[in-house]
Design an enzyme around this catalytic site. Structure first.
Site, short mmCIF file in Angstrom:
data_model
loop_
_atom_site.label_atom_id
_atom_site.label_comp_id
_atom_site.label_asym_id
_atom_site.label_seq_id
_atom_site.Cartn_x
_atom_site.Cartn_y
_atom_site.Cartn_z
N CYS A 80 -10.71 -1.76 -3.03
CA CYS A 80 -10.20 -0.50 -3.56
C CYS A 80 -11.11 0.05 -4.66
CB CYS A 80 -8.78 -0.68 -4.11
SG CYS A 80 -8.64 -1.90 -5.42
N GLU A 140 -1.68 -16.55 -2.35
CA GLU A 140 -1.36 -15.50 -3.33
C GLU A 140 -0.90 -16.18 -4.62
OE1 GLU A 140 -0.65 -12.50 -5.60
OE2 GLU A 140 -1.44 -12.05 -3.60
N TYR A 191 -5.57 -13.39 -1.46
CA TYR A 191 -4.89 -12.25 -2.11
C TYR A 191 -3.94 -11.61 -1.11
CZ TYR A 191 -9.00 -12.76 -5.15
OH TYR A 191 -9.99 -13.25 -5.96
N GLN A 218 0.83 -1.20 0.00
CA GLN A 218 0.00 0.00 0.00
C GLN A 218 0.87 1.25 0.00
OE1 GLN A 218 -3.11 0.15 -0.53
NE2 GLN A 218 -4.17 -1.62 0.34
N ASP A 267 -8.73 -9.25 -0.01
CA ASP A 267 -8.28 -7.92 -0.45
C ASP A 267 -7.93 -8.02 -1.93
OD1 ASP A 267 -7.34 -5.35 -0.70
OD2 ASP A 267 -5.52 -5.65 0.50
#
Length: 543
Positions: A407, A332, A311, A282, A380
């Site tokens: 997001c 992931e 994720y 981030q 996420d």
């Protein structure tokens, strides 16, 4: 003969009554929606209509006749040209209100759900917060940002969202290009060398520089390193990234360290993380800590829960929750990120977290088949949200709570509807402003099923007894192809992968291995591609 001057659209007086998803003001003209760049809610403006479509009209505020008390004079000389900031003409409080309204509107309009956003958590510092800068490069050289809705590069000496170190390194790279006549990449022709300038910074004042190029090297590498080191005392490494594909992708598929170290260390939520150039991280650390605290609050961890982090990237969310959980399992799809996550767990002394490589849907299905019934599942996903099969598999695992970090409010709303249909209803939502002055906003939502069905049987298991390597034995053909491409630059077919897997005794479906007719000739995998595929199979623990 003189070129005919393009006619300007009509000028109309409109009152702004809301905001669009990209931060433009919204007004109405004869019942039709007008998106007004530079408008603020409550203002009356003279709007120049730039484009009239069938369902909407686009224009810009040419004159504000009745300004809002929230209007500011933009403090950036590039604001009218650059497409990065959307809210620099208004007070930060109004920007936060616009973003909160956007999330609520998406959930209500797209999702059809009545879920109020409890609050939006704004940034204490809305300037100089970005820890990563990605500057496109074009002939000139020009190094900066794209003009709004175009790929025309605006030469930007400094950006108020980026660190001062990023600005100094950008200027140094430009000077090096000019001094040594280094060409810039041209997207239209696929020619030229330098594509992007990339800078990571951390809270300790250190920075990592990467030059993304259309080639395997650059002239005057030593001069580049020297120029950058003189410009920025906090520089810890210079990396060359290779992207020889004719596309507009920023990052490369191969990296070579020219000087120093090829990574940067940073701290987040009291933990230490190692960041390579392609690692997802981030970009606003202060606000990320606020976001992760809210996610942990929604997870309601008491110390004994099993958390599944889909994720997971380099493990940031899962590792910050591990201290309050019994066990964390992260999945992931990017192999390098998984290795980073494992190293980050080891570096921080976290023993109750495990990470493996796999697509989110595939990973969730595999874990469910192994008997995993997590108490909390945290997702996420990227901007495109969750695939339908991921939603179904997550719901089928029966967690007490699902924490969804998003997001993109539009794809979030779509996925909330899917979960709602499967019995997982959104309970709480909070917006977090990770990207002040831009149109982006993060949201964290808590979903739960209510009372636990007493007829369900809970399966107990030990993480220590689980064979985590088994998850990597199902690496997809796409993952193997991507690994080969990243490591060697070679493109391999599913047929070649199947031939190599068969050689090592990994059973394949017949249609991969047999020609369609008895007389057909089947191409054999070349030695260099066989070696590359073999390396990938070893990497994924398949041989």
């Amino acid at each position: 003969m003189k070129k005919k001057q393009q006619e300007r659209g009509p000028l109309v007086t409109l009152t702004i009554d809301g905001y669009s998803s990209d931060g433009a003001g919204v007004a109405r003209l004869d019942g039709q929606v007008v998106f007004v760049t530079g408008g603020i809610r409550g203002e009356t403006c003279k709007v120049r209509l730039d484009k009239i479509g069938r369902s909407a009209i686009w224009g810009h505020a040419e004159q504000v006749t009745d300004p809002s008390s929230q209007r500011l004079t933009p403090d950036c000389p590039y604001y009218q040209q650059c497409g990065g900031c959307r809210f620099r003409h208004m007070a930060y409080a109004e920007e936060l209100a616009a973003k909160r309204s956007r999330v609520e509107e998406n959930i209500r309009r797209i999702g059809g759900l009545d879920l109020p956003v409890e609050e939006i958590l704004g940034a204490a510092q809305p300037e100089r917060y970005r820890n990563k800068a990605q500057f496109p490069v074009s002939t000139g050289p020009k190094i900066g940002f794209y003009r709004a809705r175009s790929h025309q590069v605006i030469d930007v000496a400094d950006c108020l969202l980026q660190s001062e170190a990023a600005a100094r390194l950008r200027t140094a790279a430009k000077a090096w290009m000019a001094a040594h006549q280094i060409t810039a990449y041209d997207e239209r022709t696929g020619t030229g060398l330098v594509r992007h300038v990339y800078v990571r910074t951390n809270r300790q004042g250190e920075s990592l520089f990467c030059l993304l190029v259309n080639g395997k090297g650059v002239p005057q590498e030593a001069a580049l390193v020297d120029c950058l080191r003189r410009a920025e005392p906090g520089l810890v490494g210079v990396v060359l990234g290779v992207n020889e594909k004719k596309n507009n992708v920023i990052l490369g598929d191969r990296y070579r360290t020219l000087w120093g170290q090829g990574f940067l260390m940073d701290t987040l939520c009291g933990l230490s993380f190692r960041l390579s150039v392609p690692s997802f991280y981030q970009i606003n650390p202060d606000q990320t800590e606020i976001l992760y605290r809210k996610a942990a609050e929604y997870a309601e961890l008491t110390g004994g829960e099993t958390v599944l982090d889909l994720y997971c990237g380099i493990g940031t969310i899962g590792l910050t929750m591990a201290r309050q959980a019994g066990a964390v399992i992260g999945a992931e799809v990017v192999p390098e990120a998984v290795e980073d996550a494992k190293e980050n767990a080891k570096r921080n002394g976290i023993l109750n977290a495990r990470f493996f490589c796999g697509d989110a849907g595939e990973a969730a299905r595999r874990l469910a088949a192994e008997g995993l019934r997590p108490d909390v599942i945290c997702v996420d996903p990227p901007r495109k949200g969750l695939a339908p099969d991921v939603v179904e598999t997550v719901a089928a695992m029966g967690p007490k709570r699902i924490v969804y970090v998003s997001c993109d409010p539009a794809t979030l709303a779509r996925d909330l509807v899917r979960f709602d249909a499967l019995g997982y209803h959104p309970q709480q939502a909070t917006a977090v402003d990770l990207f002040p002055r831009t149109a982006h906003v993060e949201t964290v939502v808590l979903l739960s099923k209510g009372e636990i069905d007493s007829k369900k049987v809970r399966v107990e298991f030990s993480l220590e007894d689980m064979d985590m390597s088994g998850f990597q034995k199902d690496a997809t053909y796409g993952q193997i192809k991507e690994r080969v491409l990243q490591q060697t630059g070679l493109k391999v077919s599913s047929l070649y992968i199947a031939q190599v897997k068969q050689k090592y005794g990994i059973i394949e479906r017949e249609n991969y291995n047999k020609p369609k007719s008895e007389n057909a000739r089947q191409p054999k995998c070349p030695p260099e591609k066989e070696a590359a595929i073999t390396e990938a199979l070893k990497f994924f623990g398949m041989i």
